[in-house]
Design a protein around this motif. Structure first.
Motif, PDB file in Angstrom:
ATOM      1  N   ILE A 196       0.867  -1.179   0.000  1.00 36.76           N
ATOM      2  CA  ILE A 196       0.000   0.000   0.000  1.00 36.76           C
ATOM      3  C   ILE A 196       0.905   1.231   0.000  1.00 36.76           C
ATOM      4  O   ILE A 196       1.776   1.362   0.852  1.00 36.76           O
ATOM      5  CB  ILE A 196      -0.920  -0.001   1.231  1.00 36.76           C
ATOM      6  CG1 ILE A 196      -1.774  -1.263   1.245  1.00 36.76           C
ATOM      7  CG2 ILE A 196      -1.800   1.232   1.224  1.00 36.76           C
ATOM      8  CD1 ILE A 196      -2.526  -1.468   2.536  1.00 36.76           C
ATOM      9  N   LYS A 197       0.703   2.118  -0.929  1.00 36.16           N
ATOM     10  CA  LYS A 197       1.567   3.276  -1.100  1.00 36.16           C
ATOM     11  C   LYS A 197       0.927   4.539  -0.530  1.00 36.16           C
ATOM     12  O   LYS A 197      -0.229   4.840  -0.811  1.00 36.16           O
ATOM     13  CB  LYS A 197       1.859   3.502  -2.590  1.00 36.16           C
ATOM     14  CG  LYS A 197       2.460   2.317  -3.289  1.00 36.16           C
ATOM     15  CD  LYS A 197       3.930   2.258  -3.040  1.00 36.16           C
ATOM     16  CE  LYS A 197       4.542   1.173  -3.917  1.00 36.16           C
ATOM     17  NZ  LYS A 197       5.801   0.746  -3.441  1.00 36.16           N
ATOM     18  N   ARG A 198       1.702   5.281   0.270  1.00 38.31           N
ATOM     19  CA  ARG A 198       1.236   6.548   0.816  1.00 38.31           C
ATOM     20  C   ARG A 198       0.900   7.549  -0.274  1.00 38.31           C
ATOM     21  O   ARG A 198      -0.020   8.349  -0.134  1.00 38.31           O
ATOM     22  CB  ARG A 198       2.322   7.162   1.709  1.00 38.31           C
ATOM     23  CG  ARG A 198       2.334   6.653   3.088  1.00 38.31           C
ATOM     24  CD  ARG A 198       3.243   7.526   3.961  1.00 38.31           C
ATOM     25  NE  ARG A 198       3.205   7.003   5.305  1.00 38.31           N
ATOM     26  CZ  ARG A 198       4.189   6.300   5.851  1.00 38.31           C
ATOM     27  NH1 ARG A 198       5.297   6.083   5.194  1.00 38.31           N
ATOM     28  NH2 ARG A 198       4.060   5.835   7.081  1.00 38.31           N
TER      29      ARG A 198
ATOM     30  N   THR B  83      -2.709   6.592  -1.050  1.00 37.04           N
ATOM     31  CA  THR B  83      -3.719   6.641   0.011  1.00 37.04           C
ATOM     32  C   THR B  83      -3.927   8.049   0.554  1.00 37.04           C
ATOM     33  O   THR B  83      -5.064   8.445   0.808  1.00 37.04           O
ATOM     34  CB  THR B  83      -3.361   5.703   1.178  1.00 37.04           C
ATOM     35  OG1 THR B  83      -2.115   6.102   1.743  1.00 37.04           O
ATOM     36  CG2 THR B  83      -3.310   4.265   0.728  1.00 37.04           C
ATOM     37  N   THR B  84      -2.856   8.809   0.717  1.00 32.60           N
ATOM     38  CA  THR B  84      -3.002  10.143   1.303  1.00 32.60           C
ATOM     39  C   THR B  84      -3.780  11.086   0.381  1.00 32.60           C
ATOM     40  O   THR B  84      -4.746  11.714   0.837  1.00 32.60           O
ATOM     41  CB  THR B  84      -1.624  10.718   1.681  1.00 32.60           C
ATOM     42  OG1 THR B  84      -1.017   9.826   2.625  1.00 32.60           O
ATOM     43  CG2 THR B  84      -1.756  12.100   2.296  1.00 32.60           C
ATOM     44  N   PRO B  85      -3.449  11.205  -0.919  1.00 31.39           N
ATOM     45  CA  PRO B  85      -4.241  12.107  -1.768  1.00 31.39           C
ATOM     46  C   PRO B  85      -5.700  11.660  -1.943  1.00 31.39           C
ATOM     47  O   PRO B  85      -6.596  12.500  -2.000  1.00 31.39           O
ATOM     48  CB  PRO B  85      -3.522  12.094  -3.122  1.00 31.39           C
ATOM     49  CG  PRO B  85      -2.192  11.498  -2.880  1.00 31.39           C
ATOM     50  CD  PRO B  85      -2.287  10.683  -1.631  1.00 31.39           C
ATOM     51  N   ILE B  86      -5.924  10.346  -2.023  1.00 32.91           N
ATOM     52  CA  ILE B  86      -7.309   9.873  -2.162  1.00 32.91           C
ATOM     53  C   ILE B  86      -8.087  10.167  -0.882  1.00 32.91           C
ATOM     54  O   ILE B  86      -9.242  10.605  -0.931  1.00 32.91           O
ATOM     55  CB  ILE B  86      -7.357   8.375  -2.529  1.00 32.91           C
ATOM     56  CG1 ILE B  86      -6.806   8.170  -3.939  1.00 32.91           C
ATOM     57  CG2 ILE B  86      -8.780   7.832  -2.441  1.00 32.91           C
ATOM     58  CD1 ILE B  86      -6.621   6.714  -4.330  1.00 32.91           C
TER      59      ILE B  86
ATOM     60  N   ALA C  94      -9.026   3.475   5.556  1.00 35.63           N
ATOM     61  CA  ALA C  94      -8.558   2.179   6.066  1.00 35.63           C
ATOM     62  C   ALA C  94      -7.150   1.883   5.561  1.00 35.63           C
ATOM     63  O   ALA C  94      -6.279   1.450   6.335  1.00 35.63           O
ATOM     64  CB  ALA C  94      -9.528   1.072   5.650  1.00 35.63           C
ATOM     65  N   PHE C  95      -6.905   2.125   4.270  1.00 33.16           N
ATOM     66  CA  PHE C  95      -5.551   1.919   3.722  1.00 33.16           C
ATOM     67  C   PHE C  95      -4.552   2.892   4.343  1.00 33.16           C
ATOM     68  O   PHE C  95      -3.430   2.530   4.662  1.00 33.16           O
ATOM     69  CB  PHE C  95      -5.548   2.053   2.197  1.00 33.16           C
ATOM     70  CG  PHE C  95      -6.164   0.882   1.491  1.00 33.16           C
ATOM     71  CD1 PHE C  95      -5.754  -0.422   1.770  1.00 33.16           C
ATOM     72  CD2 PHE C  95      -7.147   1.065   0.535  1.00 33.16           C
ATOM     73  CE1 PHE C  95      -6.313  -1.514   1.120  1.00 33.16           C
ATOM     74  CE2 PHE C  95      -7.717  -0.018  -0.124  1.00 33.16           C
ATOM     75  CZ  PHE C  95      -7.296  -1.310   0.172  1.00 33.16           C
ATOM     76  N   HIS C  96      -4.987   4.143   4.521  1.00 35.98           N
ATOM     77  CA  HIS C  96      -4.121   5.154   5.141  1.00 35.98           C
ATOM     78  C   HIS C  96      -3.763   4.723   6.567  1.00 35.98           C
ATOM     79  O   HIS C  96      -2.614   4.842   6.998  1.00 35.98           O
ATOM     80  CB  HIS C  96      -4.837   6.504   5.149  1.00 35.98           C
ATOM     81  CG  HIS C  96      -4.018   7.633   5.655  1.00 35.98           C
ATOM     82  ND1 HIS C  96      -2.998   8.201   4.923  1.00 35.98           N
ATOM     83  CD2 HIS C  96      -4.064   8.314   6.821  1.00 35.98           C
ATOM     84  CE1 HIS C  96      -2.456   9.177   5.631  1.00 35.98           C
ATOM     85  NE2 HIS C  96      -3.088   9.261   6.781  1.00 35.98           N
ATOM     86  N   LEU C  97      -4.743   4.197   7.281  1.00 36.55           N
ATOM     87  CA  LEU C  97      -4.506   3.706   8.639  1.00 36.55           C
ATOM     88  C   LEU C  97      -3.534   2.527   8.621  1.00 36.55           C
ATOM     89  O   LEU C  97      -2.621   2.448   9.456  1.00 36.55           O
ATOM     90  CB  LEU C  97      -5.826   3.290   9.284  1.00 36.55           C
ATOM     91  CG  LEU C  97      -5.765   2.742  10.707  1.00 36.55           C
ATOM     92  CD1 LEU C  97      -5.231   3.798  11.666  1.00 36.55           C
ATOM     93  CD2 LEU C  97      -7.131   2.280  11.149  1.00 36.55           C
ATOM     94  N   ALA C  98      -3.707   1.636   7.656  1.00 38.30           N
ATOM     95  CA  ALA C  98      -2.810   0.476   7.556  1.00 38.30           C
ATOM     96  C   ALA C  98      -1.367   0.918   7.301  1.00 38.30           C
ATOM     97  O   ALA C  98      -0.434   0.395   7.918  1.00 38.30           O
ATOM     98  CB  ALA C  98      -3.286  -0.462   6.448  1.00 38.30           C
TER      99      ALA C  98
END
Length: 161
Positions: free
Chosen positions: A3-5, A8-11, A51-55
């Motif tokens: 999972i790439k920051r 995940t962060t911009p989304i 959820a991905f950002h949290l992961a």
């Protein structure tokens, strides 16, 4: 799978921006166009992105939960969530629903007065829309059922000039 920051962060940020703006419009019952639908559907994207950002940032999140401030803040929102499901007085419907229901139950003769038209013209308009109107004493709720969305669609059609 990694999972790439940079995804995940911009989304997460973009979907949060959309939800924040549409949520404010919805709060004031002024959501234009497809704002309500965008709010409802993009919330799923936001949920997945969060959820991905949290992961990706789980180590930092765990650290926050070991500190008192983090525990209190997360706990406060958990409590607000819990309380939000508690039943409260009233119907829980927006204030404009009661007048819409009343108009839906009013006889067509009354609606014709509100629309500043004749009952005959209103009946003709409803028949053009495929409704089986038999009497000017019928109501929209009798003609289309209790579905408030259907009633509102017909009310809008009848009241638009």
């Amino acid at each position: 799978m990694s999972i790439k920051r940079e995804w995940t962060t911009p989304i997460t940020a973009g979907s949060f921006l959309l939800l924040a703006v549409t949520g404010v419009f919805m709060f004031f019952h002024a959501a234009p166009g497809l704002a309500k639908e965008a709010h409802e559907w993009v919330s799923w994207i936001f949920l997945a992105a969060a959820a991905f950002h949290l992961a990706v940032n789980f180590a930092a999140f765990k650290k926050y939960l070991t500190e008192r401030k983090g525990q209190v803040l997360v706990g406060a929102f958990a409590l607000i969530l819990l309380v939000s499901f508690a039943p409260v007085g009233g119907s829980g419907e927006p204030p404009f629903v009661a007048p819409l229901r009343a108009l839906g139950k009013a006889p067509l003769t009354t609606l014709a007065q509100v629309a500043q038209t004749s009952p005959e013209q209103m009946i003709a308009q409803l028949k053009q829309e495929g409704l089986a109107v038999q009497s000017a004493q019928q109501s929209l709720s009798e003609l289309v059922g209790d579905d408030l969305h259907k009633q509102t669609r017909f009310l809008k059609m009848l009241l638009d000039k």
